[in-house]
Write a protein that holds these residues in place. Sequence first.
Motif, short mmCIF file in Angstrom:
data_model
loop_
_atom_site.label_atom_id
_atom_site.label_comp_id
_atom_site.label_asym_id
_atom_site.label_seq_id
_atom_site.Cartn_x
_atom_site.Cartn_y
_atom_site.Cartn_z
N THR A 143 82.53 -1.86 60.94
CA THR A 143 82.13 -0.68 59.67
C THR A 143 81.04 0.32 60.15
O THR A 143 81.26 1.59 59.78
N ILE A 144 80.06 -0.08 60.83
CA ILE A 144 79.14 0.87 61.17
C ILE A 144 79.58 1.80 61.95
O ILE A 144 79.41 3.14 62.20
N GLU A 145 80.24 1.74 62.99
CA GLU A 145 80.95 2.31 64.16
C GLU A 145 82.01 3.63 63.20
O GLU A 145 81.83 4.63 63.53
N ALA A 146 82.56 3.02 62.49
CA ALA A 146 83.40 3.84 61.45
C ALA A 146 82.73 4.90 60.80
O ALA A 146 83.10 6.17 60.90
N ILE A 147 81.73 4.48 60.31
CA ILE A 147 80.81 5.55 59.34
C ILE A 147 80.02 6.36 60.70
O ILE A 147 79.95 7.70 60.14
N ALA A 148 79.51 6.10 61.68
CA ALA A 148 79.00 6.89 62.61
C ALA A 148 79.94 7.80 63.42
O ALA A 148 79.44 9.08 63.49
N ARG A 149 80.99 7.77 63.03
CA ARG A 149 82.38 8.61 63.62
C ARG A 149 82.81 9.55 62.37
O ARG A 149 83.59 10.58 62.83
N ASP A 150 82.42 9.47 61.42
CA ASP A 150 83.24 9.99 60.27
C ASP A 150 82.36 11.51 60.03
O ASP A 150 81.40 11.75 59.88
N PRO A 151 83.07 12.48 60.45
CA PRO A 151 82.52 13.65 60.36
C PRO A 151 82.25 14.28 58.97
O PRO A 151 81.20 15.27 58.81
N GLY A 152 82.70 13.79 57.84
CA GLY A 152 82.55 14.13 56.65
C GLY A 152 81.30 13.32 56.00
O GLY A 152 80.93 13.56 54.90
N GLU A 153 80.74 12.30 56.59
CA GLU A 153 79.64 11.46 56.22
C GLU A 153 78.29 12.39 56.26
O GLU A 153 78.01 13.06 56.86
N ASP A 154 77.76 11.83 55.10
CA ASP A 154 76.25 12.36 55.04
C ASP A 154 75.55 12.35 56.24
O ASP A 154 75.37 11.16 56.87
N ARG A 155 74.61 13.21 56.55
CA ARG A 155 73.89 13.16 57.74
C ARG A 155 72.88 12.03 57.94
O ARG A 155 72.72 11.25 58.97
N LEU A 156 72.14 11.55 56.57
CA LEU A 156 71.37 10.46 56.71
C LEU A 156 72.05 9.28 56.94
O LEU A 156 71.53 8.33 57.56
N VAL A 157 73.14 8.99 56.47
CA VAL A 157 73.91 7.78 56.44
C VAL A 157 74.30 7.65 57.84
O VAL A 157 74.37 6.55 58.36
N VAL A 158 74.87 8.85 58.52
CA VAL A 158 75.08 8.76 60.05
C VAL A 158 73.88 8.29 60.90
O VAL A 158 73.98 7.44 61.72
N GLU A 159 72.96 9.05 60.40
CA GLU A 159 71.55 8.56 61.20
C GLU A 159 71.18 7.17 61.20
O GLU A 159 70.93 6.38 62.08
N ALA A 160 71.54 6.63 59.90
CA ALA A 160 71.16 5.12 59.74
C ALA A 160 72.26 4.34 60.38
O ALA A 160 71.78 3.10 61.12
#
Length: 218
Positions: free
Chosen positions: A105-122
């Motif tokens: 789940t976390i990897e999918a979020i880290a790869r998502d180019p449309g995700e909020d920057r702070l969420v990707v950092e987390a």
Amino acid sequence: MSTDLSSLAAAPDRFLDDPDPAVRRLAVSGLAGRIEEPAARAAVRARLRIDDAAAVRAEAAEVLAGAGMDVLGDLLQAAGDPDPGVREAAITGIGEVGSPGGVATIEAIARDPGEDRLVVEAAVAALGAIGDPDSLPLLLRLAGSGPPQIRRRAIVALTAFDGPQVEAAFAAAREDRNPLVRDVAEMILGRTITDLPGCGPIAALIADLESDGPREDS
């Protein structure tokens, strides 16, 4: 907020349905010390699922992380919350739980180019906290090609790993075009080998990231 704070502190569970979301958030926070108790854990889980205030749900995610593996499913569900602050809190909590069960789940979020920057950092920080070897290729890629703040997070996350690829990533970050990325690499490379991976001294790097001023865009 006119609530009697002493009463809230003494019996936070009595205020979980208060009409004021600020009070409910304090009530959830007040249950942190009792999160190992089934009743308290169930109450905080309910706030994470049903509260209409994002700040309350985010607080619930933070508090639930202290309960360990038992709440991994709740945090994984909250990682899909419509509010980015809740997603960030949930992902950070998944990292604190430290289970490889949260990696996909976390990897999918880290790869998502449309995700909020702070969420990707987390998400990047959580991958480092979990330290699953399967995450290494993604972290290496983000350390070399992500936006500057993501590159910095990825470099810190890589302190949970070792090997020639990791050492090469640290060396490359030392020459990064962004001065803040270079600073983090210098701090890491200035540590002795016994400081790595990722314990006390490196934890200070994460605190440094949290206290930064305006972000660089290069």
